[in-house]
Scaffold this active site. Structure first.
Site, PDB file in Angstrom:
ATOM      1  N   THR A 111       6.248   1.283   0.882  1.00  0.00           N
ATOM      2  CA  THR A 111       5.120   1.094  -0.035  1.00  0.00           C
ATOM      3  C   THR A 111       5.342   2.045  -1.205  1.00  0.00           C
ATOM      4  O   THR A 111       5.336   3.264  -1.014  1.00  0.00           O
ATOM      5  CB  THR A 111       3.781   1.448   0.655  1.00  0.00           C
ATOM      6  OG1 THR A 111       3.656   0.657   1.837  1.00  0.00           O
ATOM      7  CG2 THR A 111       2.602   1.176  -0.270  1.00  0.00           C
TER       8      THR A 111
ATOM      9  N   LYS B 161       0.010  -5.547  -1.397  1.00  0.00           N
ATOM     10  CA  LYS B 161      -0.220  -4.411  -0.482  1.00  0.00           C
ATOM     11  C   LYS B 161      -1.242  -3.444  -1.089  1.00  0.00           C
ATOM     12  O   LYS B 161      -2.173  -2.976  -0.419  1.00  0.00           O
ATOM     13  CB  LYS B 161       1.119  -3.712  -0.246  1.00  0.00           C
ATOM     14  CG  LYS B 161       1.063  -2.370   0.432  1.00  0.00           C
ATOM     15  CD  LYS B 161       1.020  -2.469   1.926  1.00  0.00           C
ATOM     16  CE  LYS B 161       0.758  -1.117   2.544  1.00  0.00           C
ATOM     17  NZ  LYS B 161       0.570  -1.156   3.953  1.00  0.00           N
TER      18      LYS B 161
ATOM     19  N   LYS C 194      -2.294   8.067  -0.492  1.00  0.00           N
ATOM     20  CA  LYS C 194      -1.104   7.591  -1.218  1.00  0.00           C
ATOM     21  C   LYS C 194      -1.326   6.170  -1.753  1.00  0.00           C
ATOM     22  O   LYS C 194      -1.089   5.889  -2.924  1.00  0.00           O
ATOM     23  CB  LYS C 194       0.109   7.599  -0.266  1.00  0.00           C
ATOM     24  CG  LYS C 194       1.334   6.933  -0.852  1.00  0.00           C
ATOM     25  CD  LYS C 194       2.440   6.702   0.178  1.00  0.00           C
ATOM     26  CE  LYS C 194       3.434   5.685  -0.370  1.00  0.00           C
ATOM     27  NZ  LYS C 194       4.540   5.415   0.532  1.00  0.00           N
TER      28      LYS C 194
HETATM   29  P1  NAD Z   1       8.287   8.568   7.439  1.00  0.00           P
HETATM   30  O1  NAD Z   1       8.090   9.729   6.569  1.00  0.00           O
HETATM   31  O2  NAD Z   1       8.101   8.693   8.913  1.00  0.00           O
HETATM   32  O3  NAD Z   1       9.763   7.972   7.208  1.00  0.00           O
HETATM   33  C1  NAD Z   1      10.458   7.975   5.992  1.00  0.00           C
HETATM   34  C2  NAD Z   1      11.893   8.383   6.290  1.00  0.00           C
HETATM   35  O4  NAD Z   1      12.645   8.317   5.084  1.00  0.00           O
HETATM   36  C3  NAD Z   1      11.994   9.839   6.795  1.00  0.00           C
HETATM   37  O5  NAD Z   1      12.684   9.859   8.034  1.00  0.00           O
HETATM   38  C4  NAD Z   1      12.770  10.562   5.690  1.00  0.00           C
HETATM   39  O6  NAD Z   1      13.626  11.580   6.171  1.00  0.00           O
HETATM   40  C5  NAD Z   1      13.551   9.406   5.085  1.00  0.00           C
HETATM   41  N1  NAD Z   1      13.990   9.657   3.709  1.00  0.00           N
HETATM   42  C6  NAD Z   1      13.306  10.253   2.701  1.00  0.00           C
HETATM   43  N2  NAD Z   1      14.050  10.274   1.569  1.00  0.00           N
HETATM   44  C7  NAD Z   1      15.229   9.682   1.887  1.00  0.00           C
HETATM   45  C8  NAD Z   1      16.415   9.402   1.158  1.00  0.00           C
HETATM   46  N3  NAD Z   1      16.525   9.734  -0.137  1.00  0.00           N
HETATM   47  N4  NAD Z   1      17.432   8.806   1.794  1.00  0.00           N
HETATM   48  C9  NAD Z   1      17.339   8.457   3.105  1.00  0.00           C
HETATM   49  N5  NAD Z   1      16.242   8.695   3.863  1.00  0.00           N
HETATM   50  C10 NAD Z   1      15.198   9.285   3.252  1.00  0.00           C
HETATM   51  O7  NAD Z   1       7.345   7.417   6.863  1.00  0.00           O
HETATM   52  P2  NAD Z   1       6.925   6.054   7.587  1.00  0.00           P
HETATM   53  O8  NAD Z   1       5.608   6.239   8.262  1.00  0.00           O
HETATM   54  O9  NAD Z   1       8.086   5.518   8.337  1.00  0.00           O
HETATM   55  O10 NAD Z   1       6.619   5.149   6.300  1.00  0.00           O
HETATM   56  C11 NAD Z   1       7.670   4.560   5.549  1.00  0.00           C
HETATM   57  C12 NAD Z   1       7.055   3.664   4.482  1.00  0.00           C
HETATM   58  O11 NAD Z   1       6.264   2.661   5.108  1.00  0.00           O
HETATM   59  C13 NAD Z   1       6.148   4.403   3.507  1.00  0.00           C
HETATM   60  O12 NAD Z   1       6.378   3.918   2.215  1.00  0.00           O
HETATM   61  C14 NAD Z   1       4.755   4.077   4.018  1.00  0.00           C
HETATM   62  O13 NAD Z   1       3.780   4.117   2.990  1.00  0.00           O
HETATM   63  C15 NAD Z   1       4.955   2.675   4.543  1.00  0.00           C
HETATM   64  N6  NAD Z   1       4.004   2.294   5.595  1.00  0.00           N
HETATM   65  C16 NAD Z   1       3.746   3.131   6.628  1.00  0.00           C
HETATM   66  C17 NAD Z   1       2.836   2.752   7.607  1.00  0.00           C
HETATM   67  C18 NAD Z   1       2.522   3.654   8.772  1.00  0.00           C
HETATM   68  O14 NAD Z   1       1.554   3.395   9.487  1.00  0.00           O
HETATM   69  N7  NAD Z   1       3.315   4.689   9.031  1.00  0.00           N
HETATM   70  C19 NAD Z   1       2.192   1.503   7.525  1.00  0.00           C
HETATM   71  C20 NAD Z   1       2.506   0.657   6.466  1.00  0.00           C
HETATM   72  C21 NAD Z   1       3.404   1.067   5.503  1.00  0.00           C
END
Ligand code: NAD
Length: 295
Positions: free
Chosen positions: A91, A166, A241
């Protein structure tokens, strides 16, 4: 298919695992090596994002924000195989999504923005909803992958339309949750039983997903984070966010979204205490109850 998966966090790791279990060959990368290592039973761990993306049919990103997406896109687009497909499931802001879409098109690749709803539970169970922006023929090509990771796929329009959907959805969600919590707070003060309020509203014109499926008051309605001390769930930090992304989009397009703006301020204030930031956003109920009335 040969798939590169970049961003193996709370959402990315189970999504990549489901693809691997369905028989796809996954190469994964995460800047946090421990995150990638935790997935090594399901995928080959690459040393860089470019290594994970080279020679793949499809590359999927699941990253925290637009800055990370832009940085990864700049690194991987030049090394991706001709006519391979870049699917971003993060997102992020509309502007970055469009910039990345232009980068992908200029390189002769296929691309989709495909943010999700359904949370970590949906990612693990393979029941996410995907909101997709990009060309219909590209979506058709990778539909089998969405079918593994999700239960529902909605093609919203051209590049950026998935992110737009979204952001709009979560702006409604944030606002209706506050309205639902205010109604519980008012009912308490009026001496109206919470269960009776639920029984009426959930079958009347005030009903919404926030009341009917995700009730913020404990022990009422279907199981929700309120029944588990507001953990785990969709964190208030994530709601902040998404509401901030909505306000960015509203400013960019000069759209009047006063309730969305106020909702952002209310969650921001709540999330300013770190223990609240990690609680489910429906925990705002307690904050609303404890905030003094202002005439
Ligand atoms: P998270 O922080 O657990 O995972 C993100 C991962 O990306 C981390 O492991 C981080 O180390 C990695 N990362 C960051 N920068 C990087 C880079 N330059 N190269 C490679 N890896 C990198 O977050 P999440 O909960 O998995 O969410 C991921 C996305 O999904 C977000 O955009 C969030 O808004 C969206 N989202 C999350 C949820 C939820 O419930 N967690 C629901 C819907 C959408």
């Amino acid at each position: 298919m040969k798939i590169g998966f970049i961003g193996l966090g709370n959402m990315g790791a189970p999504m990549a695992k489901n693809l691997a279990q369905a028989g796809h060959a996954i190469t994964g990368f995460d800047v946090n090596f421990d995150q990638a290592k935790a997935c090594q039973d399901s995928l080959v761990v690459a040393g860089t994002a470019a290594d994970a993306a080279t020679g793949q049919d499809v590359v999927i990103t699941m990253l925290p924000n637009g800055a990370a997406l832009y940085q990864v896109a700049r690194e991987i687009v030049p090394v991706m195989a001709p006519s391979s497909c870049f699917i971003d499931c993060s997102t992020v802001d509309i502007q970055t999504t469009k910039q990345v879409a232009e980068m992908i098109e200029a390189a002769g690749l296929r691309g989709l923005d495909a943010p999700v709803s359904g949370g970590v539970g949906g990612a693990t169970a393979g029941t996410l909803t995907f909101m997709v922006g990009g060309a219909a023929d590209t979506l058709a090509l990778v539909m089998p992958l969405f079918d593994i990771m999700g239960g529902r796929v909605i093609h919203c329009g051209d590049a950026g339309a998935g992110q737009a959907a979204k952001i709009c959805n979560n702006m409604i969600l944030g606002a209706t949750m506050i309205a639902t919590c205010e109604a519980f707070a008012l009912a308490d003060q009026l001496g109206l039983d919470r269960q009776r309020l639920f029984d009426v509203v959930s079958t009347s014109s005030g009903s919404s997903w926030s009341m009917n499926s995700y009730c913020p008051a404990p022990d009422i309605g279907p199981q929700s984070p309120a029944d588990h001390a507001y953990r785990p769930g969709f964190s208030t930090a994530m709601m902040v966010k998404d509401l901030a992304l909505a306000q960015d989009a509203a400013s960019m397009t000069e759209t009047n979204t006063r309730i969305g703006k106020l909702a952002l301020q209310i969650y921001q204030q709540f999330a300013s205490q770190p223990e609240h930031a990690e609680q489910d956003f429906s925990a705002i109920l307690n904050d609303i109850k404890n905030t003094p009335h202002k005439p």
